[in-house]
Design a protein around this motif. Sequence first.
Motif, short mmCIF file in Angstrom:
data_model
loop_
_atom_site.label_atom_id
_atom_site.label_comp_id
_atom_site.label_asym_id
_atom_site.label_seq_id
_atom_site.Cartn_x
_atom_site.Cartn_y
_atom_site.Cartn_z
N ILE A 53 13.44 -18.94 -6.16
CA ILE A 53 13.39 -18.84 -4.70
C ILE A 53 14.52 -17.94 -4.24
O ILE A 53 15.69 -18.16 -4.57
CB ILE A 53 13.51 -20.24 -4.05
N PHE A 54 14.16 -16.93 -3.48
CA PHE A 54 15.14 -15.95 -2.98
C PHE A 54 15.77 -16.49 -1.70
O PHE A 54 15.05 -16.82 -0.75
CB PHE A 54 14.42 -14.62 -2.72
N LEU A 55 17.09 -16.55 -1.67
CA LEU A 55 17.81 -17.04 -0.50
C LEU A 55 18.42 -15.88 0.28
O LEU A 55 18.98 -14.95 -0.31
CB LEU A 55 18.92 -18.01 -0.90
N CYS A 56 18.29 -15.94 1.57
CA CYS A 56 18.85 -14.91 2.44
C CYS A 56 19.65 -15.58 3.55
O CYS A 56 19.31 -16.67 4.02
CB CYS A 56 17.72 -14.07 3.05
N LEU A 109 33.08 -10.91 7.10
CA LEU A 109 33.39 -10.98 5.68
C LEU A 109 33.43 -12.42 5.20
O LEU A 109 32.92 -12.74 4.11
CB LEU A 109 34.73 -10.29 5.41
N GLU A 110 33.99 -13.30 6.01
CA GLU A 110 34.03 -14.72 5.67
C GLU A 110 32.62 -15.29 5.53
O GLU A 110 32.31 -16.04 4.59
CB GLU A 110 34.80 -15.48 6.75
N GLU A 111 31.74 -14.93 6.47
CA GLU A 111 30.35 -15.40 6.40
C GLU A 111 29.65 -14.85 5.17
O GLU A 111 28.85 -15.55 4.52
CB GLU A 111 29.59 -14.98 7.66
N ALA A 112 29.92 -13.59 4.85
CA ALA A 112 29.28 -12.96 3.69
C ALA A 112 29.69 -13.65 2.40
O ALA A 112 28.85 -13.93 1.53
CB ALA A 112 29.63 -11.48 3.64
N LYS A 113 30.97 -13.94 2.26
CA LYS A 113 31.46 -14.61 1.04
C LYS A 113 30.88 -16.02 0.94
O LYS A 113 30.50 -16.47 -0.15
CB LYS A 113 32.98 -14.64 1.04
N LYS A 114 30.81 -16.70 2.05
CA LYS A 114 30.25 -18.06 2.07
C LYS A 114 28.77 -18.03 1.69
O LYS A 114 28.29 -18.90 0.94
CB LYS A 114 30.43 -18.67 3.45
N ALA A 115 28.06 -17.03 2.20
CA ALA A 115 26.63 -16.91 1.88
C ALA A 115 26.44 -16.68 0.39
O ALA A 115 25.55 -17.28 -0.24
CB ALA A 115 26.02 -15.75 2.68
N ARG A 116 27.25 -15.81 -0.17
CA ARG A 116 27.11 -15.52 -1.61
C ARG A 116 27.43 -16.75 -2.45
O ARG A 116 26.75 -17.04 -3.45
CB ARG A 116 28.03 -14.35 -2.00
N GLU A 117 28.47 -17.48 -2.05
CA GLU A 117 28.84 -18.71 -2.78
C GLU A 117 27.72 -19.74 -2.72
O GLU A 117 27.57 -20.57 -3.62
CB GLU A 117 30.12 -19.30 -2.19
N SER A 118 26.91 -19.68 -1.66
CA SER A 118 25.80 -20.62 -1.49
C SER A 118 24.56 -20.21 -2.28
O SER A 118 23.58 -20.95 -2.31
CB SER A 118 25.44 -20.75 -0.01
N ALA A 140 22.98 -17.11 -1.78
CA ALA A 140 22.19 -16.08 -1.09
C ALA A 140 22.37 -14.73 -1.78
O ALA A 140 23.48 -14.36 -2.19
CB ALA A 140 22.61 -15.98 0.37
N LEU A 141 21.27 -14.00 -1.91
CA LEU A 141 21.30 -12.62 -2.41
C LEU A 141 21.22 -11.63 -1.27
O LEU A 141 21.83 -10.58 -1.29
CB LEU A 141 20.14 -12.38 -3.37
N GLY A 142 20.42 -11.96 -0.26
CA GLY A 142 20.27 -11.09 0.89
C GLY A 142 21.23 -11.48 2.00
O GLY A 142 21.46 -12.66 2.25
N PHE A 143 21.79 -10.48 2.67
CA PHE A 143 22.69 -10.73 3.80
C PHE A 143 22.33 -9.74 4.89
O PHE A 143 22.49 -8.53 4.73
CB PHE A 143 24.15 -10.57 3.39
N LEU A 198 22.52 -5.87 1.02
CA LEU A 198 22.71 -5.74 2.46
C LEU A 198 21.44 -5.28 3.17
O LEU A 198 20.80 -4.31 2.77
CB LEU A 198 23.86 -4.78 2.76
N ILE A 199 21.10 -6.02 4.22
CA ILE A 199 19.92 -5.75 5.03
C ILE A 199 20.41 -5.47 6.45
O ILE A 199 21.33 -6.13 6.94
CB ILE A 199 18.99 -6.98 5.05
N ALA A 200 19.81 -4.51 7.12
CA ALA A 200 20.11 -4.25 8.53
C ALA A 200 18.92 -4.64 9.38
O ALA A 200 17.77 -4.45 8.98
CB ALA A 200 20.47 -2.79 8.74
#
Length: 281
Positions: free
Chosen positions: A5-8, A47-56, A58-61, A94-96
């Motif tokens: 399952i892909f997490l974003c 940056l804090e949100e991005a690091k937290k997402a990766r730790e959780s 998530a592959l997509g941000f 990274l997604i825009a």
Amino acid sequence: MNQEIFLCSICNINSGTCLEDCKFCSQSVRYKADIDRYKQKDMGLILEEAKKARESGALGFCLVTADKGLNDKTLKFVCNVAKTLSAEVPELRLIACNGTASLEQLLVLKEAGIKAYNHNLETSESFYKEICTTHPWSERYETCQNVNESGLVLITGGIFGLGETQADRISMLESLASLNPTSVPINFYHHNEALELEPNSMEVDEALGLIKLTRETLPDAERIMVAGGRELMFGKRQNEIFKYGANSIVVGNYLTTNGRMVSKDLEMLTSLNFEVAKKVH
């Protein structure tokens, strides 16, 4: 191997400043919804949100801005964020998601490290004028065509529960299929009392059927993502979405609404014997 399952995760880097009149969107200034509004989120917070997402897991941000489309100032800001995140959290894809965009603007984003662009059609072409009058559906479709031409990965989907008919839903899905997207985010309308639309009255079984219909209409899409409104729409039956064709979810909070704790989603996936995707295939 268990299903992956892909997490974003999504990050609202500019909030509540849009001048458009999309009736489903609390980020429009017209409806005066009680949400946080800011021009540019602090880079440290992003940056804090991005690091937290990766730790959780998530592959997509996804970097989201609340305007009709890209202008020079917004483009520069998104590029600066992308370059910072690429250096600090290189594992994230990274997604825009910045509204309507020209081919030239998309190529600039690509050069800055953006890998994919998300621009939803939202609903059918014929129903769109009922929920938005300040720009046409055709501009959305054209932006998706520009994404394909740019070589960025196309992410495009829509929202169910806006008052559309089943024929509108089928029409939207057929339009999405014509664009050959890699990922299709499906949202279920989450009502805000400031908005003019009626609350989403859809039943869970109907919503699950729409996930199934999405998968059937877009069999070549790598990911069918259940995004906004998941917790509200499915409640205790969220685990059923994967049986109907979903293989991706948004984790964490949304743009102006809260999601559930990421740990709960990870527990759900573990209980279903699913793996969290570790890379983009």
